[in-house]
Each structure stands twice: as structure tokens, then as C-alpha cells.
Motif scaffolding. Sequence first.
Motif, short mmCIF file in Angstrom:
data_model
loop_
_atom_site.label_atom_id
_atom_site.label_comp_id
_atom_site.label_asym_id
_atom_site.label_seq_id
_atom_site.Cartn_x
_atom_site.Cartn_y
_atom_site.Cartn_z
N MET A 1 0.83 -1.19 0.00
CA MET A 1 0.00 0.00 0.00
C MET A 1 0.87 1.24 0.00
O MET A 1 1.88 1.31 0.69
CB MET A 1 -0.88 0.05 1.25
N SER A 2 0.39 2.22 -0.72
CA SER A 2 1.15 3.47 -0.77
C SER A 2 0.81 4.32 0.45
O SER A 2 -0.20 4.11 1.12
CB SER A 2 0.82 4.23 -2.06
N ALA A 3 1.66 5.28 0.69
CA ALA A 3 1.46 6.18 1.82
C ALA A 3 0.18 6.99 1.65
O ALA A 3 -0.52 7.28 2.63
CB ALA A 3 2.66 7.12 1.96
N GLU A 4 -0.16 7.31 0.42
CA GLU A 4 -1.38 8.08 0.14
C GLU A 4 -2.62 7.28 0.52
O GLU A 4 -3.55 7.81 1.13
CB GLU A 4 -1.43 8.46 -1.35
N VAL A 5 -2.65 5.99 0.20
CA VAL A 5 -3.80 5.13 0.53
C VAL A 5 -3.92 4.98 2.04
O VAL A 5 -5.02 5.05 2.60
CB VAL A 5 -3.65 3.75 -0.16
N ILE A 6 -2.79 4.78 2.72
CA ILE A 6 -2.80 4.65 4.18
C ILE A 6 -3.32 5.94 4.82
O ILE A 6 -4.12 5.90 5.76
CB ILE A 6 -1.39 4.29 4.70
N ARG A 7 -2.88 7.08 4.31
CA ARG A 7 -3.32 8.37 4.85
C ARG A 7 -4.83 8.54 4.67
O ARG A 7 -5.53 8.96 5.59
CB ARG A 7 -2.57 9.50 4.15
N LYS A 8 -5.35 8.19 3.49
CA LYS A 8 -6.79 8.30 3.24
C LYS A 8 -7.59 7.37 4.16
O LYS A 8 -8.65 7.75 4.65
CB LYS A 8 -7.10 8.00 1.78
N GLU A 9 -7.06 6.17 4.43
CA GLU A 9 -7.74 5.25 5.34
C GLU A 9 -7.77 5.81 6.76
O GLU A 9 -8.78 5.69 7.46
CB GLU A 9 -7.04 3.88 5.32
N LYS A 10 -6.66 6.43 7.18
CA LYS A 10 -6.63 7.05 8.51
C LYS A 10 -7.66 8.17 8.61
O LYS A 10 -8.36 8.30 9.62
CB LYS A 10 -5.23 7.60 8.82
N ILE A 11 -7.75 8.97 7.56
CA ILE A 11 -8.71 10.07 7.55
C ILE A 11 -10.13 9.54 7.68
O ILE A 11 -10.93 10.04 8.47
CB ILE A 11 -8.54 10.94 6.28
N VAL A 12 -10.44 8.49 6.93
CA VAL A 12 -11.78 7.89 6.98
C VAL A 12 -12.06 7.34 8.39
O VAL A 12 -13.16 7.54 8.93
CB VAL A 12 -11.92 6.78 5.91
N LYS A 13 -11.07 6.69 8.99
CA LYS A 13 -11.26 6.15 10.35
C LYS A 13 -11.50 7.26 11.36
O LYS A 13 -12.36 7.15 12.23
CB LYS A 13 -10.06 5.30 10.76
N PHE A 14 -10.74 8.35 11.25
CA PHE A 14 -10.93 9.48 12.17
C PHE A 14 -12.31 10.10 11.99
O PHE A 14 -12.98 10.44 12.95
CB PHE A 14 -9.84 10.53 11.97
N GLU A 15 -12.73 10.27 10.73
CA GLU A 15 -14.05 10.85 10.46
C GLU A 15 -15.16 9.96 11.00
O GLU A 15 -16.14 10.44 11.58
CB GLU A 15 -14.24 11.10 8.97
N GLU A 16 -15.01 8.64 10.84
CA GLU A 16 -16.00 7.70 11.36
C GLU A 16 -16.03 7.76 12.89
O GLU A 16 -17.10 7.69 13.50
CB GLU A 16 -15.69 6.28 10.91
N VAL A 18 -15.37 10.34 14.78
CA VAL A 18 -16.08 11.56 15.16
C VAL A 18 -17.58 11.38 14.97
O VAL A 18 -18.38 11.69 15.86
CB VAL A 18 -15.56 12.78 14.36
N ASP A 19 -17.98 10.87 13.80
CA ASP A 19 -19.40 10.77 13.47
C ASP A 19 -20.14 9.68 14.24
O ASP A 19 -21.29 9.86 14.61
CB ASP A 19 -19.59 10.53 11.97
N ARG A 20 -19.48 8.56 14.49
CA ARG A 20 -20.16 7.42 15.11
C ARG A 20 -20.00 7.35 16.62
O ARG A 20 -20.79 6.69 17.29
CB ARG A 20 -19.67 6.12 14.49
N THR A 127 -13.61 19.10 22.95
CA THR A 127 -12.15 19.19 22.78
C THR A 127 -11.63 18.00 21.97
O THR A 127 -10.79 18.17 21.08
CB THR A 127 -11.46 19.24 24.15
N GLN A 128 -12.14 16.81 22.27
CA GLN A 128 -11.72 15.62 21.52
C GLN A 128 -12.11 15.75 20.05
O GLN A 128 -11.30 15.42 19.16
CB GLN A 128 -12.37 14.37 22.11
N ILE A 129 -13.31 16.24 19.79
CA ILE A 129 -13.75 16.43 18.40
C ILE A 129 -12.82 17.43 17.69
O ILE A 129 -12.38 17.19 16.56
CB ILE A 129 -15.22 16.91 18.34
N LYS A 130 -12.50 18.51 18.39
CA LYS A 130 -11.63 19.53 17.80
C LYS A 130 -10.24 18.96 17.51
O LYS A 130 -9.66 19.23 16.45
CB LYS A 130 -11.54 20.73 18.74
#
Length: 143
Positions: A1-16, A18-20, A127-130
Amino acid sequence: MSAEVIRKEKIVKFEEFVDRRLKPDLVQAIAMRDKVFQKQKIFLDLKRNIGNLQKNEVNSLQSMINLGSEVYMQADVPDTRRIFVDVGLGFHVEFTWSEALDFIEVREARLQRQIEEYTQLIASIKTQIKMVCEGIRELLQLQ
């Protein structure tokens, strides 16, 4: 996996996360604090009513009582010097005015502590959300 794909997966996990997790926790904490505010208002109204009864030296009164579903009935209270106060868990205790005021004072202090605890919890969740959103922003700025 490329660093870009790993970064996008981390972003999705963080967003989930926050939302869930964080946002529902925040909504629940605010709702719980609002319930405590409602209880506090009830005791404040009771305290004010007892004060009015004492000040005006009212020993009996007539009132309209809500039986439920907006059905009212006239009630005669022959002796107002003793009142029943809901102390929780469906129990009502008969108090004199001074006993009721003492109980209300203790209950108000407890409710105020609960409000402060929920307010701190709400601030912590915000604060955690921020912090998570700031982490997402940093991940998005990486090249």
C-alpha cells in the motif's frame, strides 16, 4: 500500500470515529444535562411556591390539578403547612415547609454538581472532536 492510501484510510477512520462515537456522545451528554436542568427548575419552582405560601400566610387553597392528558380537576387543599415532595424512585415524602426547603437545598446542590459534571464532559467531548478534526486537517495538508 502506498502512503497516500494509508493516509486516506486514517482520515476515513478518524471521520468515522467523530461521526459514530464522539458526536452521539456529545448529543447524549447535552440531553442528560438538559434533564438535570429540568429537575433543577422544578425544585426552584417548588421553593418559590413555598416562599409565596409562607410570605402570604396561606393555610388553605384551591387549585386546578392536571390529572394527565391535559385533563384538569379542581382540588381543595385544606392545610398547606404540610406538603408531599417527590424524593425520587416514585416516593413522595410529607414535609413541613421548613423541612421541604432543607431538602430542596440539599437536592439543588446535588443537581448543581451534576450540571457541572455534564458541562465538563461536554467540554471534554468538544475538545476531543476539535483535536481529531485538527488531526484530519493535518493529514489532508500532507503531500
